[in-house]
Motif scaffolding. Structure first.
Motif, PDB file in Angstrom:
ATOM      1  N   THR A  10       0.832  -1.207   0.000  1.00  0.00           N
ATOM      2  CA  THR A  10       0.000   0.000   0.000  1.00  0.00           C
ATOM      3  C   THR A  10       0.867   1.257   0.000  1.00  0.00           C
ATOM      4  O   THR A  10       0.617   2.195  -0.773  1.00  0.00           O
ATOM      5  CB  THR A  10      -0.932   0.005   1.228  1.00  0.00           C
ATOM      6  OG1 THR A  10      -1.779  -1.138   1.179  1.00  0.00           O
ATOM      7  CG2 THR A  10      -1.778   1.269   1.249  1.00  0.00           C
ATOM      8  N   GLY A  14       1.507   3.821  -3.320  1.00  0.00           N
ATOM      9  CA  GLY A  14       1.083   5.212  -3.175  1.00  0.00           C
ATOM     10  C   GLY A  14       2.221   6.203  -3.297  1.00  0.00           C
ATOM     11  O   GLY A  14       1.993   7.414  -3.365  1.00  0.00           O
ATOM     12  N   GLN A  15       3.481   5.693  -3.315  1.00  0.00           N
ATOM     13  CA  GLN A  15       4.648   6.570  -3.365  1.00  0.00           C
ATOM     14  C   GLN A  15       5.602   6.175  -4.490  1.00  0.00           C
ATOM     15  O   GLN A  15       6.816   6.164  -4.319  1.00  0.00           O
ATOM     16  CB  GLN A  15       5.400   6.528  -2.020  1.00  0.00           C
ATOM     17  CG  GLN A  15       4.551   6.945  -0.851  1.00  0.00           C
ATOM     18  CD  GLN A  15       5.308   6.845   0.476  1.00  0.00           C
ATOM     19  OE1 GLN A  15       5.390   7.796   1.215  1.00  0.00           O
ATOM     20  NE2 GLN A  15       5.863   5.678   0.761  1.00  0.00           N
ATOM     21  N   ASN A 390       1.399  12.897  -3.714  1.00  0.00           N
ATOM     22  CA  ASN A 390       2.281  12.271  -4.691  1.00  0.00           C
ATOM     23  C   ASN A 390       2.417  13.174  -5.913  1.00  0.00           C
ATOM     24  O   ASN A 390       1.896  14.299  -5.937  1.00  0.00           O
ATOM     25  CB  ASN A 390       1.779  10.869  -5.066  1.00  0.00           C
ATOM     26  CG  ASN A 390       0.433  10.908  -5.773  1.00  0.00           C
ATOM     27  OD1 ASN A 390       0.012  11.918  -6.321  1.00  0.00           O
ATOM     28  ND2 ASN A 390      -0.266   9.773  -5.770  1.00  0.00           N
ATOM     29  N   THR A 396      -0.947  10.720  -0.188  1.00  0.00           N
ATOM     30  CA  THR A 396      -0.370   9.387  -0.007  1.00  0.00           C
ATOM     31  C   THR A 396      -1.008   8.715   1.205  1.00  0.00           C
ATOM     32  O   THR A 396      -1.581   9.381   2.072  1.00  0.00           O
ATOM     33  CB  THR A 396       1.149   9.484   0.198  1.00  0.00           C
ATOM     34  OG1 THR A 396       1.413  10.270   1.374  1.00  0.00           O
ATOM     35  CG2 THR A 396       1.820  10.129  -0.990  1.00  0.00           C
ATOM     36  N   PRO A 397      -0.924   7.387   1.302  1.00  0.00           N
ATOM     37  CA  PRO A 397      -1.498   6.684   2.459  1.00  0.00           C
ATOM     38  C   PRO A 397      -0.896   7.202   3.763  1.00  0.00           C
ATOM     39  O   PRO A 397       0.302   7.492   3.842  1.00  0.00           O
ATOM     40  CB  PRO A 397      -1.121   5.224   2.205  1.00  0.00           C
ATOM     41  CG  PRO A 397      -0.906   5.126   0.729  1.00  0.00           C
ATOM     42  CD  PRO A 397      -0.339   6.447   0.312  1.00  0.00           C
TER      43      PRO A 397
END
Length: 510
Positions: A10, A14-15, A390, A396-397
């Protein structure tokens, strides 16, 4: 897929970045630092502003230090407002200790202590490069704010600036402002009344008293020449961004001076820097410690202008980062503009604290791995909840993060080390000079002396000189001033192609 692998996937998905980024630390899951889950922030979005929040002693300042370090290593200069006096250590390498090495190994980064290029600055009696601005450059809105004037008194200040702009009377320091106030209340009273209307003597006297009070707080050291050029913030040395530390420890008890200085600086940067567009990294980042001082004394009108600057300055390639105890210290209108959010631990000692924690948790994205309100009260020193934007501008998470240790000294410089930094400065010779150029104070005094001499000649026995008669009868003092008061100025006090900017401060067309 187990919980750990799902967490790693995850965060990494996200990154995923094509451009350069900085690593702030690594994700924590169920109390364990996950080396494979680094928390990264793309340089491309570092102009989207940010927040560093948390209770006293949770590591906010060290996080600020880490971000400034990583930006410097990427060639991005920054400006740090140092109200507590604990950021000067950026100029010296950090100390290798076992717990720092252990932390770096958990994060998966090498620990290489080093000092970074630092410029020490001051607006008061602290050692460093003197930051100054003229009263004209500050503008009527900020001058009224720092003097805490009511609407009627603000109108008088606006009148003064309009008159001085029109008749080329440079307002450089506070004695110029006081002299113009005396002028409109005494010898120039009738001329001002004819051109602008009646000015209340009571308002003028109140403004005069507040200027004297401001002088007693040390503001006279800030107003004057030579004005600081904000382009000097944007420098690199050996490929590293220069970190400009503005030492403000002796003005903690003067929040209006600090907040107004900050707003003036933001306004000047916005008016001066060209549009940058969509760049791969920011041109400059500003870190405002004790950010509540900026907002707690601001009027509704001024808060609207702050919000406007925060929205617009991003396009100039400038990121603004607020460091404070809780997100609620920052107005919602500004908080909504912030991309990077670093939240250190909060403490729940009262029912009010628990409500504040619940409200704080609502400012962050939901996560399947954390109960945000619980993590907020259980994090240790050097841990934080982090979310950023991002490269596509998507949050982002949320990651409970073990923040990396600073590579520079986590302590202040000694007096001798401060002297060494200052002695190596290339800006000291440029700005640490006392200039007292001809301005409104001297011009008005000269003109009044000339008028008085002409009046004395007119009362002498015998025929009156035709020139003296014509001057006293046909030309008002206001006309005389406007014809002969153009003075030579340097830097940003040149009265050519000047306009008033978003906060009423001067900007120059480029």
């Amino acid at each position: 897929m187990n919980r750990k692998d799902q967490f790693i996937q995850t965060l990494n998905e996200g990154q995923t970045y094509k451009k350069d980024f900085i690593i702030l630390g690594t994700g924590i899951l169920d109390g364990e630092a996950i080396t494979e889950a680094n928390v990264k922030v793309p340089l491309k979005t570092m102009n989207r502003h940010g927040l560093i929040a948390g209770a006293t002693g949770t590591g906010k300042t060290k996080t600020l230090q880490v971000i400034a370090e990583q930006l410097s290593l990427k060639g991005v200069p920054s400006v740090l407002m140092d109200l507590k006096g604990d950021l000067s250590g950026l100029a010296q390498p950090g100390e290798v200790k076992d717990f720092i090495i252990s932390r770096s190994e958990k994060i998966g980064v090498d620990y290489e202590p080093m000092g970074l290029p630092v410029e020490l600055m001051s607006i008061s009696d602290e050692k460093g490069v003197r930051l100054k601005a003229t009263v004209s450059e500050f503008g009527p809105v900020l001058i009224s704010q720092i003097l805490d004037l009511n609407d009627t008194q603000r109108g008088v200040i606006a009148l003064i600036f309009q008159y001085c702009d029109t008749h080329h009377l440079p307002l450089l320091d506070l004695k110029d402002l006081k002299r113009v106030l005396q002028f409109i209340n005494n010898e120039g009273k009738e001329q001002i009344k004819n051109e602008f209307g009646q000015v209340s003597a009571a308002s003028v006297n109140t403004i005069m008293r507040k200027i004297i009070e401001l002088e007693q707080q040390g503001a006279a050291k800030f107003f004057g020449e030579r004005s600081f050029e904000v382009d000097d913030f944007v420098r690199t040395e050996d490929g590293k961004g220069v970190i400009s530390i503005i030492r403000l420890t002796d003005i903690q008890s003067k929040p209006k001076l600090f907040s107004t200085f900050m707003l003036s600086l933001l306004s000047e940067i916005y008016e001066t820097f060209p549009e940058q567009g969509d760049a791969d990294k920011p041109k400059l980042c500003l870190f405002i410690d004790e950010a509540h001082l900026v907002f707690s004394n601001a009027s509704k009108d001024l808060l609207e202008k702050i919000e406007a600057i925060i929205k617009l300055i991003r396009s100039k390639g400038v990121g603004v980062y607020f460091c404070t105890q809780t997100p609620t210290d920052v107005p919602d209108s500004v908080l909504g503009q912030l991309g990077l959010k670093v939240q250190h631990a909060l403490r729940a000692f009262t029912a009010k604290d628990r409500k504040a924690i619940t409200k704080t948790a609502e400012n962050y994205p939901l996560s399947p791995f954390y109960e945000t309100s619980e993590v907020l009260t259980s994090m240790g020193i050097g841990e934080a909840l982090i979310t950023a934007l991002n490269e596509k501008g998507i949050p982002t998470p949320l990651a409970h993060t073990l923040v990396r240790a600073p590579i520079t000294r986590m302590d202040i410089l000694s007096p001798s080390e401060i002297d060494e930094v200052i002695s190596n400065s290339s800006l000291i010779a440029k700005y640490n000079v006392n200039l007292d150029r001809e301005s409104a104070f001297e011009i008005l005094n000269q003109k009044m002396e000339k008028v008085e001499k002409e009046q004395e000649k007119a009362t002498l026995p015998g025929p009156k000189p035709r020139t003296a008669t014509r001057t006293s009868n046909d030309e008002s003092l206001l006309e005389e001033l406007s014809k002969n008061t153009m003075v030579r100025q340097i830097g940003r006090t040149i009265f050519r192609e000047l306009t008033r900017g978003i906060l009423g401060s001067f900007s120059r067309k480029r």
